[in-house]
Design a protein around this motif. Sequence first.
Motif, mmCIF file in Angstrom:
data_model
loop_
_atom_site.group_PDB
_atom_site.id
_atom_site.type_symbol
_atom_site.label_atom_id
_atom_site.label_comp_id
_atom_site.label_asym_id
_atom_site.label_seq_id
_atom_site.Cartn_x
_atom_site.Cartn_y
_atom_site.Cartn_z
ATOM 1 N N LYS A 109 -40.590 -7.189 35.114
ATOM 2 C CA LYS A 109 -41.498 -7.223 33.963
ATOM 3 C C LYS A 109 -40.911 -7.853 32.712
ATOM 4 N N TYR A 110 -39.578 -7.893 32.621
ATOM 5 C CA TYR A 110 -38.945 -8.376 31.392
ATOM 6 C C TYR A 110 -37.936 -9.481 31.687
ATOM 7 N N ILE A 111 -37.462 -10.092 30.626
ATOM 8 C CA ILE A 111 -36.501 -11.187 30.746
ATOM 9 C C ILE A 111 -35.131 -10.649 30.354
ATOM 10 N N GLU A 112 -34.131 -10.934 31.196
ATOM 11 C CA GLU A 112 -32.780 -10.410 30.927
ATOM 12 C C GLU A 112 -31.951 -11.448 30.192
ATOM 13 N N ARG A 113 -31.267 -10.998 29.153
ATOM 14 C CA ARG A 113 -30.318 -11.820 28.412
ATOM 15 C C ARG A 113 -29.096 -10.962 28.104
ATOM 16 N N ASP A 114 -27.941 -11.366 28.619
ATOM 17 C CA ASP A 114 -26.678 -10.678 28.323
ATOM 18 C C ASP A 114 -26.738 -9.173 28.575
ATOM 19 N N GLY A 115 -27.381 -8.788 29.690
ATOM 20 C CA GLY A 115 -27.431 -7.370 30.057
ATOM 21 C C GLY A 115 -28.470 -6.565 29.303
ATOM 22 N N MET A 116 -29.312 -7.243 28.496
ATOM 23 C CA MET A 116 -30.378 -6.569 27.749
ATOM 24 C C MET A 116 -31.717 -7.144 28.203
ATOM 25 N N TYR A 117 -32.805 -6.368 28.013
ATOM 26 C CA TYR A 117 -34.119 -6.808 28.469
ATOM 27 C C TYR A 117 -35.066 -7.010 27.297
ATOM 28 N N PHE A 118 -35.850 -8.107 27.380
ATOM 29 C CA PHE A 118 -36.744 -8.489 26.292
ATOM 30 C C PHE A 118 -38.119 -8.887 26.822
ATOM 31 N N THR A 119 -39.127 -8.817 25.930
ATOM 32 C CA THR A 119 -40.410 -9.458 26.222
ATOM 33 C C THR A 119 -40.174 -10.953 26.038
ATOM 34 N N SER A 120 -41.139 -11.798 26.448
ATOM 35 C CA SER A 120 -40.917 -13.247 26.342
ATOM 36 C C SER A 120 -40.731 -13.683 24.885
ATOM 37 N N ASP A 121 -41.487 -13.086 23.949
ATOM 38 C CA ASP A 121 -41.338 -13.428 22.520
ATOM 39 C C ASP A 121 -39.948 -13.033 22.013
ATOM 40 N N GLN A 122 -39.515 -11.826 22.384
ATOM 41 C CA GLN A 122 -38.200 -11.347 21.944
ATOM 42 C C GLN A 122 -37.080 -12.201 22.533
ATOM 43 N N ALA A 123 -37.246 -12.605 23.814
ATOM 44 C CA ALA A 123 -36.227 -13.429 24.468
ATOM 45 C C ALA A 123 -36.098 -14.769 23.758
ATOM 46 N N ALA A 124 -37.248 -15.356 23.370
ATOM 47 C CA ALA A 124 -37.233 -16.638 22.645
ATOM 48 C C ALA A 124 -36.510 -16.489 21.316
ATOM 49 N N GLU A 125 -36.798 -15.379 20.621
ATOM 50 C CA GLU A 125 -36.151 -15.117 19.327
ATOM 51 C C GLU A 125 -34.638 -14.912 19.515
ATOM 52 N N TYR A 126 -34.282 -14.173 20.576
ATOM 53 C CA TYR A 126 -32.866 -13.917 20.866
ATOM 54 C C TYR A 126 -32.126 -15.223 21.148
ATOM 55 N N ASP A 127 -32.772 -16.097 21.973
ATOM 56 C CA ASP A 127 -32.173 -17.398 22.298
ATOM 57 C C ASP A 127 -31.977 -18.238 21.040
ATOM 58 N N GLU A 128 -32.970 -18.172 20.152
ATOM 59 C CA GLU A 128 -32.897 -18.940 18.896
ATOM 60 C C GLU A 128 -31.729 -18.442 18.039
ATOM 61 N N GLN A 129 -31.617 -17.140 17.924
ATOM 62 C CA GLN A 129 -30.524 -16.523 17.143
ATOM 63 C C GLN A 129 -29.168 -16.902 17.750
ATOM 64 N N LYS A 130 -29.108 -16.850 19.068
ATOM 65 C CA LYS A 130 -27.863 -17.155 19.775
ATOM 66 C C LYS A 130 -27.452 -18.609 19.535
ATOM 67 N N THR A 131 -28.440 -19.510 19.588
ATOM 68 C CA THR A 131 -28.173 -20.931 19.351
ATOM 69 C C THR A 131 -27.688 -21.148 17.921
ATOM 70 N N SER A 132 -28.329 -20.451 16.972
ATOM 71 C CA SER A 132 -27.920 -20.619 15.563
ATOM 72 C C SER A 132 -26.533 -20.031 15.302
ATOM 73 N N ASN A 133 -26.080 -19.155 16.195
ATOM 74 C CA ASN A 133 -24.724 -18.593 16.076
ATOM 75 C C ASN A 133 -23.722 -19.371 16.921
ATOM 76 N N GLY A 134 -24.087 -20.577 17.297
ATOM 77 C CA GLY A 134 -23.187 -21.414 18.082
ATOM 78 C C GLY A 134 -23.055 -20.967 19.523
ATOM 79 N N GLY A 135 -24.079 -20.270 20.025
ATOM 80 C CA GLY A 135 -24.062 -19.842 21.426
ATOM 81 C C GLY A 135 -23.207 -18.622 21.692
ATOM 82 N N ALA A 136 -22.644 -18.054 20.631
ATOM 83 C CA ALA A 136 -21.792 -16.876 20.837
ATOM 84 C C ALA A 136 -22.646 -15.673 21.162
ATOM 85 N N SER A 137 -22.344 -15.024 22.255
ATOM 86 C CA SER A 137 -23.077 -13.801 22.568
ATOM 87 C C SER A 137 -22.078 -12.672 22.736
#
Length: 201
Positions: A13-41
């Motif tokens: 039902k959800y999208i996994e990023r770095d061991g955490m689960y998000f809705t599609s909107d949250q995952a997009a926001e997380y990816d954007e934040q991660k990119t703006s931080n130079g990909g550091a997770s």
Amino acid sequence: IDASDFQAGLKQKYIERDGMYFTSDQAAEYDEQKTSNGGASQPSLLFDIIYSETDAVQWLKERLRLKPQTYQDIMPTFLKANVATRKGEREIELKTVLEENFIQESDGRWRVPDMNEAKDREVLRNKALLKEFDRYIAELTTSKNKKLKEVRIEALRAGFNSCWEKKDFHTIVAMGDKIPQTLLLEDEQLLMFYDIAKDRV
């Protein structure tokens, strides 16, 4: 629903990023934040202190998901975190938690099991917990002690659940009366089984 089915449901039902689960909107926001931080997770670890065996499993999952580790790697930080064992509760053993919930690689490092392995682990763990619960029953029937001094909460939960399925309410009540009362009163799951079983005896 058991833990492995819950995990499978999360993945469906959800999208996994770095061991955490998000809705599609949250995952997009997380990816954007991660990119703006130079990909550091650097996912923040949620558990600093271990209060129960369930916490210990979650604490280990967080760390082993980031990087598989050996027993020796884990032990110092585990000892530091595991400071909250309650009176009457058997101290959580790292070796037992690892063997029952995780997979050891040939190089000695422990890792988080995949979905199929998790189901197998769950079956083996439940068997071990019920075996321990049976030992408590045997101890009460053969020993002169009126109370059990130290118990493993997870074994009691598994045992109460098994007794409930068999409609063996008498054993739930008898065991509930023999364990340290603070543990019974502080554990919602055990208390629920005990209170309902008491009404049915």
